[in-house]
Motif scaffolding. Structure first.
Motif, mmCIF file in Angstrom:
data_model
loop_
_atom_site.group_PDB
_atom_site.id
_atom_site.type_symbol
_atom_site.label_atom_id
_atom_site.label_comp_id
_atom_site.label_asym_id
_atom_site.label_seq_id
_atom_site.Cartn_x
_atom_site.Cartn_y
_atom_site.Cartn_z
ATOM 1 N N VAL A 1 -3.361 -5.823 -3.488
ATOM 2 C CA VAL A 1 -4.261 -5.297 -2.470
ATOM 3 C C VAL A 1 -4.378 -6.288 -1.324
ATOM 4 C CG1 VAL A 1 -6.659 -4.732 -1.942
ATOM 5 C CG2 VAL A 1 -5.603 -3.835 -4.016
ATOM 6 N N LYS A 2 -4.094 -5.793 -0.125
ATOM 7 C CA LYS A 2 -4.354 -6.567 1.080
ATOM 8 C C LYS A 2 -5.691 -6.092 1.625
ATOM 9 C CE LYS A 2 -2.652 -7.611 5.724
ATOM 10 N NZ LYS A 2 -1.589 -7.325 6.749
ATOM 11 N N ALA A 3 -6.684 -6.970 1.605
ATOM 12 C CA ALA A 3 -8.036 -6.607 2.025
ATOM 13 C C ALA A 3 -8.284 -7.079 3.449
ATOM 14 C CB ALA A 3 -9.053 -7.220 1.080
ATOM 15 N N VAL B 1 -11.585 -10.803 8.863
ATOM 16 C CA VAL B 1 -10.953 -11.723 7.919
ATOM 17 C C VAL B 1 -10.063 -10.917 6.990
ATOM 18 C CG1 VAL B 1 -12.788 -13.447 7.999
ATOM 19 C CG2 VAL B 1 -12.922 -11.582 6.339
ATOM 20 N N GLU B 2 -9.031 -11.584 6.444
ATOM 21 C CA GLU B 2 -8.085 -10.908 5.558
ATOM 22 C C GLU B 2 -7.849 -11.741 4.305
ATOM 23 O OE1 GLU B 2 -4.440 -9.839 7.460
ATOM 24 O OE2 GLU B 2 -5.417 -9.127 9.290
ATOM 25 N N GLY B 3 -7.416 -11.067 3.238
ATOM 26 C CA GLY B 3 -7.076 -11.746 1.997
ATOM 27 C C GLY B 3 -6.283 -10.825 1.098
ATOM 28 N N TYR C 1 -9.581 -1.405 3.660
ATOM 29 C CA TYR C 1 -10.462 -1.905 4.708
ATOM 30 C C TYR C 1 -11.904 -1.937 4.204
ATOM 31 C CZ TYR C 1 -6.552 -1.208 7.926
ATOM 32 O OH TYR C 1 -5.322 -1.275 8.543
ATOM 33 N N PHE C 2 -12.625 -2.977 4.600
ATOM 34 C CA PHE C 2 -14.020 -3.140 4.226
ATOM 35 C C PHE C 2 -14.826 -3.434 5.490
ATOM 36 C CE2 PHE C 2 -11.342 -4.267 0.681
ATOM 37 C CZ PHE C 2 -11.938 -3.626 -0.402
ATOM 38 N N TYR C 3 -16.081 -2.977 5.490
ATOM 39 C CA TYR C 3 -16.895 -3.091 6.692
ATOM 40 C C TYR C 3 -18.263 -3.673 6.365
ATOM 41 C CZ TYR C 3 -13.300 0.318 7.762
ATOM 42 O OH TYR C 3 -12.085 0.948 7.895
ATOM 43 N N ASP C 4 -18.801 -4.405 7.344
ATOM 44 C CA ASP C 4 -20.164 -4.916 7.233
ATOM 45 C C ASP C 4 -20.326 -5.841 6.028
ATOM 46 O OD1 ASP C 4 -22.669 -5.157 8.261
ATOM 47 O OD2 ASP C 4 -23.496 -3.389 7.275
ATOM 48 N N LEU D 1 -16.161 -10.202 -0.043
ATOM 49 C CA LEU D 1 -14.929 -9.443 0.174
ATOM 50 C C LEU D 1 -14.051 -9.479 -1.061
ATOM 51 C CD1 LEU D 1 -12.869 -7.933 1.927
ATOM 52 C CD2 LEU D 1 -12.096 -10.147 2.801
ATOM 53 N N LYS D 2 -13.923 -10.644 -1.666
ATOM 54 C CA LYS D 2 -13.093 -10.782 -2.867
ATOM 55 C C LYS D 2 -13.624 -9.905 -3.998
ATOM 56 C CE LYS D 2 -11.225 -14.135 -6.153
ATOM 57 N NZ LYS D 2 -11.204 -15.540 -6.604
ATOM 58 N N THR D 3 -14.951 -9.903 -4.161
ATOM 59 C CA THR D 3 -15.563 -9.084 -5.214
ATOM 60 C C THR D 3 -15.281 -7.599 -4.982
ATOM 61 O OG1 THR D 3 -17.332 -10.694 -5.542
ATOM 62 C CG2 THR D 3 -17.734 -8.462 -6.332
#
Length: 317
Positions: free
Chosen positions: A208-210, A220-222, A235-238, A245-247
């Motif tokens: 998964v590329k977050a 930010v990306e990970g 994609y994640f927001y807020d 983000l990792k969680t």
């Protein structure tokens, strides 16, 4: 005995019969589409219930409102609501339609500065059913159609953007909106499941590329997961921090790595189904494989050869 029936209204005129209808609705398409094929000369039902034969191409124009209802034995569901986008002068006459997305092509907007996603959509003149918590940083649009803005939001921020039947816009992550359940039993009310595959979590190799857009609009990306397999961008927001983000990314990875089905099933018109519903799938032969799946898309066909749906299943709920 099940007898097909339809009611198709275009520009206030109701058609007594059609050659073919195809409807495509999906959480991955900004605009739902419908194609209607009607005879060059058609019978139109008037308000006083009298029927009149006319040349269909003269009775329909681009921009006319369209409503399509389909079903059996006089029992119908509304399947599509939108506008005529194009007429293709063939035999039979082909009418291309689009839902509320059609209206965004002719309306322009100018935007600049920082704003929330909801504020952006409202400035575009749209009625918002759902907008995820996203801050748009230095978002500049210089007199462009609203359709351009929606395309940019979808591309730049990875949003699922689509309209409901009432013309309200939904913009967010897939699976933000979950509606009613629809029940399917394999080899009973499922006609064909050749495109449906069952996979074990142990066989799934997924990375998964977050991509995260924080509250201040920065990005930010990970990455997490297994190398050598399929890569999925989420994609994640807020989100407050990289740790959060990792969680979230780990939770999403588990969703896509479960035992379960993926693919499509072919069904009848009944039971009714639309994107965002939950498909409850059962199988008397393999009851251990029963589960609930998010409906990502529905392609409906109706015509002289019968009526069918192709239902695309997403993650296991």
């Amino acid at each position: 005995m099940y007898i097909l029936c339809s009611e198709i209204t275009i520009g206030g005129k109701t058609f007594g019969g059609v050659n073919e209808v195809k409807i495509n609705r999906s959480i991955h398409l900004i605009g739902a589409t419908a194609t209607i094929k009607v005879p060059v000369t058609a019978v139109l039902k008037q308000k006083d219930e009298t029927a009149t034969a006319i040349e269909t191409a003269k009775a329909i124009k681009v921009g006319d409102e369209v409503c399509i209802s389909l079903g059996y034995n006089g029992q119908m569901n509304e399947e599509f609501r939108g506008y005529v986008r194009r007429l293709n002068y063939r035999t039979p006459l082909e009418i291309e339609c689009e839902d509320a997305y059609y209206l965004t092509r002719s309306r322009t907007v100018t935007l600049s500065g920082n704003m929330t996603l909801k504020e952006c959509l409202q400035k575009c003149g749209l009625t918002v059913l759902h907008a995820t918590g996203l801050t748009l940083k230095n978002f500049v649009i210089d007199t462009k159609p609203v359709s351009h803005v929606l395309g940019k939001l979808k591309t730049d921020y990875g949003l699922n953007i689509f309209f409901d039947m009432d013309g309200r816009i939904i913009a967010g992550r897939a699976f933000d909106i979950v509606s009613k359940e629809v029940k399917y039993q394999l080899r009973y009310n499922v006609i064909r499941d050749d495109d449906l595959k069952y996979q074990l979590a142990s066989d799934v190799k997924l990375k998964v590329k977050a991509i995260c857009f924080k509250k201040d609009g920065s990005k930010v990306e990970g990455t997490i997961g297994t190398e050598g397999g399929m890569t999925k961008t989420l994609y994640f927001y807020d989100v407050e921090s990289v740790a959060e983000l990792k969680t979230l990314a780990e939770q999403e990875l588990k969703k896509y790595s479960r035992d379960g089905y993926e693919g499509k099933i072919e069904t009848f018109l009944f039971p009714y189904v639309e994107p965002c519903m939950t498909a409850v799938l059962t199988d008397k032969t393999y009851p251990d494989r029963d589960g609930k799946y998010y409906v990502e898309g529905v392609e409906t066909s109706y015509g002289t050869n019968g009526a069918r749906r192709m239902v695309t299943l997403g993650i296991k709920m």
